[in-house]
Write a protein that holds these residues in place. Sequence first.
Motif, PDB file in Angstrom:
ATOM      1  N   GLY A  33      -3.641   1.202  -0.970  1.00 19.11           N
ATOM      2  CA  GLY A  33      -2.645   2.192  -1.364  1.00 19.11           C
ATOM      3  C   GLY A  33      -3.214   3.241  -2.298  1.00 19.11           C
ATOM      4  O   GLY A  33      -2.794   4.413  -2.260  1.00 19.11           O
ATOM      5  N   ALA A  34      -4.171   2.854  -3.138  1.00 18.73           N
ATOM      6  CA  ALA A  34      -4.787   3.827  -4.044  1.00 18.73           C
ATOM      7  C   ALA A  34      -5.554   4.887  -3.263  1.00 18.73           C
ATOM      8  O   ALA A  34      -5.471   6.083  -3.563  1.00 18.73           O
ATOM      9  CB  ALA A  34      -5.711   3.112  -5.024  1.00 18.73           C
ATOM     10  N   VAL A  35      -6.292   4.478  -2.239  1.00 22.11           N
ATOM     11  CA  VAL A  35      -7.034   5.451  -1.429  1.00 22.11           C
ATOM     12  C   VAL A  35      -6.075   6.340  -0.654  1.00 22.11           C
ATOM     13  O   VAL A  35      -6.224   7.574  -0.627  1.00 22.11           O
ATOM     14  CB  VAL A  35      -8.000   4.716  -0.475  1.00 22.11           C
ATOM     15  N   LEU A  36      -5.058   5.757  -0.009  1.00 22.81           N
ATOM     16  CA  LEU A  36      -4.084   6.559   0.729  1.00 22.81           C
ATOM     17  C   LEU A  36      -3.335   7.509  -0.197  1.00 22.81           C
ATOM     18  O   LEU A  36      -3.064   8.660   0.158  1.00 22.81           O
ATOM     19  CB  LEU A  36      -3.095   5.634   1.450  1.00 22.81           C
ATOM     20  N   ALA A  52       0.827  -1.207   0.000  1.00 25.61           N
ATOM     21  CA  ALA A  52       0.000   0.000   0.000  1.00 25.61           C
ATOM     22  C   ALA A  52       0.859   1.255   0.000  1.00 25.61           C
ATOM     23  O   ALA A  52       0.574   2.225  -0.705  1.00 25.61           O
ATOM     24  CB  ALA A  52      -0.931  -0.012   1.215  1.00 25.61           C
ATOM     25  N   VAL A  53       1.934   1.261   0.803  1.00 33.21           N
ATOM     26  CA  VAL A  53       2.818   2.434   0.860  1.00 33.21           C
ATOM     27  C   VAL A  53       3.507   2.653  -0.482  1.00 33.21           C
ATOM     28  O   VAL A  53       3.611   3.790  -0.975  1.00 33.21           O
ATOM     29  CB  VAL A  53       3.845   2.261   1.994  1.00 33.21           C
ATOM     30  N   LEU A  54       3.994   1.584  -1.103  1.00 31.37           N
ATOM     31  CA  LEU A  54       4.633   1.709  -2.417  1.00 31.37           C
ATOM     32  C   LEU A  54       3.636   2.201  -3.462  1.00 31.37           C
ATOM     33  O   LEU A  54       3.969   3.040  -4.311  1.00 31.37           O
ATOM     34  CB  LEU A  54       5.224   0.363  -2.833  1.00 31.37           C
ATOM     35  N   THR A  55       2.405   1.682  -3.408  1.00 34.67           N
ATOM     36  CA  THR A  55       1.378   2.130  -4.353  1.00 34.67           C
ATOM     37  C   THR A  55       1.053   3.604  -4.153  1.00 34.67           C
ATOM     38  O   THR A  55       0.937   4.375  -5.118  1.00 34.67           O
ATOM     39  CB  THR A  55       0.103   1.291  -4.180  1.00 34.67           C
ATOM     40  N   ALA A  56       0.896   4.029  -2.899  1.00 31.36           N
ATOM     41  CA  ALA A  56       0.627   5.441  -2.620  1.00 31.36           C
ATOM     42  C   ALA A  56       1.779   6.319  -3.097  1.00 31.36           C
ATOM     43  O   ALA A  56       1.561   7.415  -3.625  1.00 31.36           O
ATOM     44  CB  ALA A  56       0.386   5.639  -1.121  1.00 31.36           C
ATOM     45  N   GLY A  57       3.020   5.840  -2.928  1.00 28.18           N
ATOM     46  CA  GLY A  57       4.174   6.607  -3.401  1.00 28.18           C
ATOM     47  C   GLY A  57       4.171   6.782  -4.910  1.00 28.18           C
ATOM     48  O   GLY A  57       4.500   7.853  -5.430  1.00 28.18           O
ATOM     49  N   LEU A  58       3.811   5.728  -5.625  1.00 25.56           N
ATOM     50  CA  LEU A  58       3.749   5.828  -7.094  1.00 25.56           C
ATOM     51  C   LEU A  58       2.661   6.806  -7.534  1.00 25.56           C
ATOM     52  O   LEU A  58       2.838   7.561  -8.498  1.00 25.56           O
ATOM     53  CB  LEU A  58       3.482   4.448  -7.691  1.00 25.56           C
ATOM     54  N   LEU A  87       2.593 -13.055  -1.012  1.00 27.72           N
ATOM     55  CA  LEU A  87       2.721 -12.010  -2.017  1.00 27.72           C
ATOM     56  C   LEU A  87       1.409 -11.743  -2.753  1.00 27.72           C
ATOM     57  O   LEU A  87       0.978 -10.590  -2.881  1.00 27.72           O
ATOM     58  CB  LEU A  87       3.829 -12.381  -3.014  1.00 27.72           C
ATOM     59  N   LEU A  88       0.776 -12.783  -3.273  1.00 32.91           N
ATOM     60  CA  LEU A  88      -0.450 -12.567  -4.029  1.00 32.91           C
ATOM     61  C   LEU A  88      -1.578 -11.980  -3.171  1.00 32.91           C
ATOM     62  O   LEU A  88      -2.216 -11.000  -3.571  1.00 32.91           O
ATOM     63  CB  LEU A  88      -0.892 -13.868  -4.697  1.00 32.91           C
ATOM     64  N   PRO A  89      -1.872 -12.541  -1.992  1.00 30.76           N
ATOM     65  CA  PRO A  89      -2.916 -11.901  -1.177  1.00 30.76           C
ATOM     66  C   PRO A  89      -2.541 -10.498  -0.711  1.00 30.76           C
ATOM     67  O   PRO A  89      -3.415  -9.641  -0.581  1.00 30.76           O
ATOM     68  CB  PRO A  89      -3.088 -12.856   0.010  1.00 30.76           C
ATOM     69  N   ALA A  90      -1.241 -10.247  -0.470  1.00 25.51           N
ATOM     70  CA  ALA A  90      -0.826  -8.900  -0.075  1.00 25.51           C
ATOM     71  C   ALA A  90      -1.052  -7.901  -1.206  1.00 25.51           C
ATOM     72  O   ALA A  90      -1.439  -6.752  -0.970  1.00 25.51           O
ATOM     73  CB  ALA A  90       0.641  -8.907   0.343  1.00 25.51           C
ATOM     74  N   LEU A  91      -0.817  -8.326  -2.438  1.00 25.06           N
ATOM     75  CA  LEU A  91      -1.110  -7.454  -3.580  1.00 25.06           C
ATOM     76  C   LEU A  91      -2.605  -7.172  -3.686  1.00 25.06           C
ATOM     77  O   LEU A  91      -3.025  -6.042  -3.946  1.00 25.06           O
ATOM     78  CB  LEU A  91      -0.602  -8.098  -4.878  1.00 25.06           C
ATOM     79  N   ALA A  92      -3.422  -8.200  -3.485  1.00 21.39           N
ATOM     80  CA  ALA A  92      -4.868  -8.014  -3.566  1.00 21.39           C
ATOM     81  C   ALA A  92      -5.374  -7.056  -2.498  1.00 21.39           C
ATOM     82  O   ALA A  92      -6.314  -6.281  -2.733  1.00 21.39           O
ATOM     83  CB  ALA A  92      -5.577  -9.362  -3.437  1.00 21.39           C
ATOM     84  N   LEU A  93      -4.767  -7.061  -1.324  1.00 19.27           N
ATOM     85  CA  LEU A  93      -5.187  -6.166  -0.244  1.00 19.27           C
ATOM     86  C   LEU A  93      -4.539  -4.798  -0.348  1.00 19.27           C
ATOM     87  O   LEU A  93      -5.170  -3.766  -0.081  1.00 19.27           O
ATOM     88  CB  LEU A  93      -4.844  -6.791   1.120  1.00 19.27           C
ATOM     89  N   GLY A  94      -3.257  -4.770  -0.712  1.00 20.60           N
ATOM     90  CA  GLY A  94      -2.500  -3.528  -0.645  1.00 20.60           C
ATOM     91  C   GLY A  94      -2.761  -2.565  -1.785  1.00 20.60           C
ATOM     92  O   GLY A  94      -2.687  -1.346  -1.592  1.00 20.60           O
ATOM     93  N   LEU A  95      -3.071  -3.059  -2.975  1.00 21.29           N
ATOM     94  CA  LEU A  95      -3.277  -2.160  -4.111  1.00 21.29           C
ATOM     95  C   LEU A  95      -4.483  -1.233  -3.912  1.00 21.29           C
ATOM     96  O   LEU A  95      -4.346  -0.003  -4.076  1.00 21.29           O
ATOM     97  CB  LEU A  95      -3.414  -2.980  -5.402  1.00 21.29           C
ATOM     98  N   PRO A  96      -5.669  -1.740  -3.565  1.00 25.71           N
ATOM     99  CA  PRO A  96      -6.781  -0.800  -3.335  1.00 25.71           C
ATOM    100  C   PRO A  96      -6.542   0.137  -2.154  1.00 25.71           C
ATOM    101  O   PRO A  96      -6.862   1.321  -2.228  1.00 25.71           O
ATOM    102  CB  PRO A  96      -7.976  -1.732  -3.086  1.00 25.71           C
TER     103      PRO A  96
END
Length: 601
Positions: free
Chosen positions: A192-195, A113-119, A181-190
């Motif tokens: 991170g987008a909101v953050l 999520a943090v990496l996604t928010a940074g991008l 990794l796969l479940p973390a991507l499924a949880l972290g991407l949405p």
Amino acid sequence: MWQRVAGAGWRILLAVGLVCGVGLLPWLTRTDPAYTVLKARSAEREPTPEVLADIRRQLGIDGGPLHVLTGWLGGLVRGDAGRSWISGADVLPDVTRALGVSLLLMGVALLVAVLTAGLICARTLRLGARRRLGGRRGGGSLSAVLASLPEFLVASVLATVVGVQLGWLPALGWYGPQWTLLPALALGLPAGAVLGRLLDDLLPGAFGEPWALAAAARGLTGRSIARQALRRCVPALLPNFGLFVVGLTGGAVAVEQVFDIPGLGRTTLQAALAQDLPVLQSGTLALVLLAGLATGATRVAARLLTGPALRDGALSSLHRPAPPAGGLLPLLYGALLLAVVGFGLTRDPLALDTGQRLRAPSLDHPFGTDALGRDLLARVGHGALDTLALAAAISAAALLAGVLLGLVPRVSAPLVDTVNSVPPVLVALLVTAVAGSGAATPALAVGAVAWAPLAAHTSSLLRQERATLHITATKGLGAGPVHLLRHELLPAVVPPVLRHALLRLPGVALALASLGFLGLGAQPPSPEWGLLLAENQPYAERAPWAVLAPAAVLALLGALAVSAAGGLRRRPTRSSPRQTDAAGQRPVAEAEREPAGFGAR
């Protein structure tokens, strides 16, 4: 000191009330707990009165709910959470193991999520560091798509494509770090987008503050200014970050179901469905304690990052008047969404044609057909009436409740901590127990928790806005609390919270869809979007359009929400002081004349 003691007592009272309410769940459902346990243990055994009485005696529930609650609370004092009513195993080791799994998954998901928010914020940081920020925002389309994709849909696609077809990563089970990794991507991407969108909304205000302009005039590097701008904005988001911590732990039920992960959310859901009371109470208590720890840690971190400026009233407001962004995009997205819904409403969502099962998109069926030959465009269009109208109504009610409760943080803060510790799935089960099952159950469950992030955001922004220099000066001129609230605080706080509510509109729709996916929402043949995704998920590999159609409409809703949020900004008035030049930055001489505010120590 007294206020802190009262706040701690209020939190403890709410936590005890929640655990007791969960403990009454079997009796609230107006069903015999012994009968539910018998069916969970052995579905073939006849539920005779003698058998049920023997089970009550074995479980110790023949004394009634008060006896069960007092016995469980007394055991906690001795470090004994009881035994599972289904398996007979000790509860504490199982709940501790599930909590460890969820914490590991949550940690990796937060990193994603943090990496996604940074991008998402990278473009704004780059433009701000170069002093070329002029009301433009970065990552809008990307964040809209990511925030609008259902977590269970992302999990299903990742498990099918990456895990099964490509074989790059394990798709099912929980046997080591590579399974995260796969479940973390499924949880972290949405998440991170909101953050990322919330942070991207604050950064322009930080780059326009006097300290940033003075630092640029004195030759500091853009990277250093960007780093301090992040530090300036992060404290306002930390309360919501704490909410994400708990949500990624107890609210990851659908993802844990897809990947077969023995986490705390899935354990609590299974215990609630089977009415395994000791496991359900222990899991809920663990979530409440985690929520308290996360909230306390984020508050300490916010005070450390902000420093004495919060105490001394030396901050500058991050929410200055600015030209609205968005342009024609909201109209374009809105027209496209209306066109999809309008064309779908002209078709019959219940018409069956078994000869047209799982047909690819064509002129006759633009979105294809499902496993029963029903037109997907028709089902998406008719489902929008329920999903969108319900999501909009819940979001409006959550916004009103969040702002009102955020104005009284001493009351709302303990409520936010307690409400956020309960997964929406468990709330849905409690609502079902009290009000019965039906189409209103998901709305009540989602509405009961949707206000909490907005209340946390309101109170956080209000705390920082009250510490600004112009509020201190206005107080010095004799302004009263009502004037400050009406003319200074609310105009600064409500617009960003309103944009936050719009960003969460797709999330509300997703929460409704998630409950439908888990079977706690609408029932067939309803065309509700969550039910559509649940019905068509088994055919995702053979007929991907059956899943992509409702997912694409959800993504379109997210794009509309993000673009519309960009247009909800305070417009500069003629009486407003000149804050920016044509390039989007204030004159250097003006910046040097003003105090450094947040940067001063």
